[in-house]
Motif scaffolding. Structure first.
Motif, short mmCIF file in Angstrom:
data_model
loop_
_atom_site.label_atom_id
_atom_site.label_comp_id
_atom_site.label_asym_id
_atom_site.label_seq_id
_atom_site.Cartn_x
_atom_site.Cartn_y
_atom_site.Cartn_z
N PRO A 220 -48.09 2.76 4.81
CA PRO A 220 -46.82 1.88 5.15
C PRO A 220 -47.05 1.09 6.25
N VAL A 221 -48.11 1.53 7.28
CA VAL A 221 -48.46 1.01 8.42
C VAL A 221 -49.74 0.64 8.44
N LEU A 222 -50.24 -0.62 8.83
CA LEU A 222 -51.67 -1.26 8.68
C LEU A 222 -52.20 -0.52 10.03
N ALA A 223 -53.63 0.01 9.90
CA ALA A 223 -54.12 0.33 11.05
C ALA A 223 -54.50 -0.78 12.12
N ALA A 224 -54.71 -0.19 13.18
CA ALA A 224 -54.66 -1.19 14.33
C ALA A 224 -55.98 -2.10 14.25
N ASP A 225 -57.29 -1.77 13.43
CA ASP A 225 -58.33 -2.65 13.20
C ASP A 225 -58.35 -3.24 11.73
N GLY A 226 -57.15 -2.83 11.11
CA GLY A 226 -57.08 -3.28 9.75
C GLY A 226 -57.81 -2.90 8.77
N ALA A 227 -58.46 -1.45 9.10
CA ALA A 227 -59.60 -0.95 8.25
C ALA A 227 -58.92 -0.64 6.75
N ASP A 228 -57.54 -0.38 6.75
CA ASP A 228 -56.83 0.20 5.69
C ASP A 228 -56.23 -0.92 4.75
N VAL A 229 -56.80 -2.22 5.03
CA VAL A 229 -56.12 -3.31 4.47
C VAL A 229 -55.67 -3.29 2.91
N ALA A 230 -56.62 -2.63 2.07
CA ALA A 230 -56.46 -2.68 0.57
C ALA A 230 -55.33 -1.59 0.34
N ALA A 231 -55.45 -0.36 1.12
CA ALA A 231 -54.39 0.56 0.68
C ALA A 231 -52.99 0.10 1.45
N ALA A 232 -53.03 -0.88 2.42
CA ALA A 232 -51.69 -1.27 2.77
C ALA A 232 -51.20 -2.29 1.81
N VAL A 233 -52.03 -3.15 1.19
CA VAL A 233 -51.42 -4.33 0.17
C VAL A 233 -51.13 -3.68 -0.74
N GLN A 234 -51.61 -2.54 -1.36
CA GLN A 234 -51.45 -1.71 -2.53
C GLN A 234 -49.94 -0.95 -2.29
N THR A 235 -49.74 -0.53 -1.10
CA THR A 235 -48.52 0.20 -0.81
C THR A 235 -47.47 -0.87 -0.88
N ILE A 236 -47.63 -2.06 -0.28
CA ILE A 236 -46.65 -3.23 -0.39
C ILE A 236 -46.53 -3.59 -1.78
N GLU A 238 -46.59 -1.72 -4.63
CA GLU A 238 -46.00 -0.97 -5.32
C GLU A 238 -44.48 -0.49 -4.99
N ILE A 239 -44.14 -0.79 -3.54
CA ILE A 239 -42.81 -0.87 -3.04
C ILE A 239 -41.99 -2.27 -3.56
N GLY A 240 -42.67 -3.25 -3.71
CA GLY A 240 -41.88 -4.41 -4.06
C GLY A 240 -42.58 -5.63 -3.27
N GLY A 241 -43.67 -6.25 -3.50
CA GLY A 241 -44.57 -7.16 -2.74
C GLY A 241 -44.36 -8.48 -2.86
N GLY A 242 -42.98 -8.91 -3.29
CA GLY A 242 -42.62 -10.27 -3.41
C GLY A 242 -43.21 -11.07 -2.19
N GLU A 243 -42.67 -10.53 -1.05
CA GLU A 243 -42.82 -11.38 0.57
C GLU A 243 -44.52 -11.39 0.53
N LEU A 244 -45.18 -10.57 0.23
CA LEU A 244 -46.57 -10.67 0.47
C LEU A 244 -46.99 -11.63 -0.53
N ASP A 245 -46.68 -11.54 -1.82
CA ASP A 245 -47.28 -12.63 -2.51
C ASP A 245 -46.77 -14.24 -2.23
N GLU A 246 -45.76 -14.26 -1.71
CA GLU A 246 -45.32 -15.48 -1.31
C GLU A 246 -45.97 -15.93 -0.17
N ALA A 247 -46.25 -15.02 0.92
CA ALA A 247 -46.96 -15.36 2.10
C ALA A 247 -48.21 -15.76 1.86
N VAL A 248 -49.21 -15.21 0.78
CA VAL A 248 -50.41 -15.49 0.53
C VAL A 248 -50.51 -16.70 -0.20
#
Length: 384
Positions: A220-236, A238-248
């Motif tokens: 739920p929190v992206l690491a400081a260097d962004g290493a876990d971005v894939a897990a962060a995107v998947q987390t968003i 599964e919770i409801g990633g409408g805002e992320l889809d819109e931002a992309v």
């Protein structure tokens, strides 16, 4: 929300006080003090982590970070009628950091150590600390006070209780007096400060971990260097990633992100119109990957009380600046955001937001000052 930030004696920040809002953009020419302001905010956060002494040591120790000019400027110095020179010091050598918010305020005063034969004799010492309710400390709203090794806490009845008599000079009352029964306010503020997030090292180079598959767990929190971005995107997602889809889609029309799961190893993929297969993170440009990292950070499903971005526009194409500004503005609806940038396009785009506070820094006689010096918030430092 932090409403006032005060820094004294840190590098070029001889005595600066800033009023902050929900969305803040700090700008100025190179060498104006933007990086010093960012580092000072990080030092404040390090107090709650119990590592402010170590962080100062990494910067070269207290003598290396202290304001190098005179304690104060005379009127003749300011008018250029007299050369800048040292004056008779009226106060002790100190570095002070503090903030006031809608709920709590806190300040710390660090000074030179007492001479000793210890191998750690160069470590700065915590001389004073104070915790209070609201934006400015007063006689009736102070909840905890530290002077030297002594710490006192105010009870609900208004009476003071001695919590510590021999607190080590390298330990903060923030970490050693936070107790759910006796020091609840300290505990609440400490945990909030520990949740502050700083992003200034999101890696997009060829060897960046974000470009390669990583073991995936909820993030739920992206690491400081962004290493876990894939897990962060998947987390968003599964919770409801409408805002992320819109931002992309706002930045890359028709594009979408997905995460490939290979036996628990997650890999970020980007689908783009006209391509027969998704692009792996290793194939993305630095700017594209950086924008995705910023989107994952800003749209965190667990927003912090404060998020600070240092030069987020780095490696971004000009076409991505407007989408980034919209992304930051959207995030500021859920968390207080401070953006440090010298990119005129980003500063202008954020400045068009109704609730954006623009802070322009400049140097005068080596000292960093803000363009709204006449609107400085009222402030009281704790006494030693």
């Amino acid at each position: 929300m932090i409403t006032a930030l005060a820094i004294s004696g840190y590098r070029s920040l001889r005595d600066i006080r800033l009023g902050l809002g929900r969305l803040n953009v700090v700008t100025g020419a190179n060498g104006s003090g933007k990086s010093s302001l960012y580092r000072a905010l990080r030092l404040l956060a390090d107090v709650a982590q119990g590592r402010v002494i170590h962080s100062l040591a990494v910067e070269g120790g207290l003598p290396s970070v202290l304001w190098a000019g005179p304690e104060a400027f005379s009127r003749a110095m300011k008018r250029g009628e007299q050369a800048v020179q040292g004056t008779v010091r009226k106060g002790p050598v100190s570095l002070k950091l503090g903030f006031g918010s809608t709920e709590y305020g806190y300040a710390i005063d660090l000074g030179l150590p007492v001479p000793s034969h210890s191998a750690f004799g160069r470590d700065p010492e915590i001389k004073a600390e104070s915790l209070w309710l609201g934006g400015r400390a007063g006689r009736t709203n102070v909840l905890a006070v530290r002077n030297g090794p002594s710490v006192r806490l105010r009870a609900d009845t208004g009476e003071w209780r001695q919590a510590f008599q021999h607190l080590a000079p390298f330990d903060s009352m923030m970490t050693h007096c936070s107790d759910p029964r006796e020091g609840l306010d300290l505990l609440v503020l400490r945990e909030e400060m520990r949740n502050w997030r700083f992003y200034d090292h999101l890696r997009t180079d060829r060897e960046a971990p974000a470009r390669y598959p990583q073991v995936g767990t909820r993030a739920p929190v992206l690491a400081a260097d962004g290493a876990d971005v894939a897990a962060a995107v998947q987390t968003i997602h599964e919770i409801g990633g409408g805002e992320l889809d819109e931002a992309v889609a706002d930045a890359f029309p028709g594009a979408a992100l997905s995460v490939a799961d290979r036996d628990g190893t997650f890999a970020l993929e980007m689908h783009q119109p006209g391509l027969l297969r998704p692009l792996r993170a290793a194939e993305l440009s630095d700017g594209t990957l950086r924008y995705i990292l910023l989107a994952a950070a800003l749209l965190s499903p667990r927003p912090p009380a404060l998020m600070v971005l240092n030069e987020p526009e780095t490696s971004l194409h000009a076409d991505l600046v407007a989408p980034l500004a919209r992304l930051i503005a959207r995030a500021s609806g859920r968390t207080q955001v401070v953006v440090v940038s010298h990119a005129e396009a980003l500063v202008a785009a954020l400045g068009r937001e109704a609730d954006c506070r623009r802070i322009v820094l400049e140097k005068r006689l080596g000292e960093t000052v803000a363009d709204d010096e006449d609107d400085r918030p009222a402030w009281v430092w704790p006494s030693r």
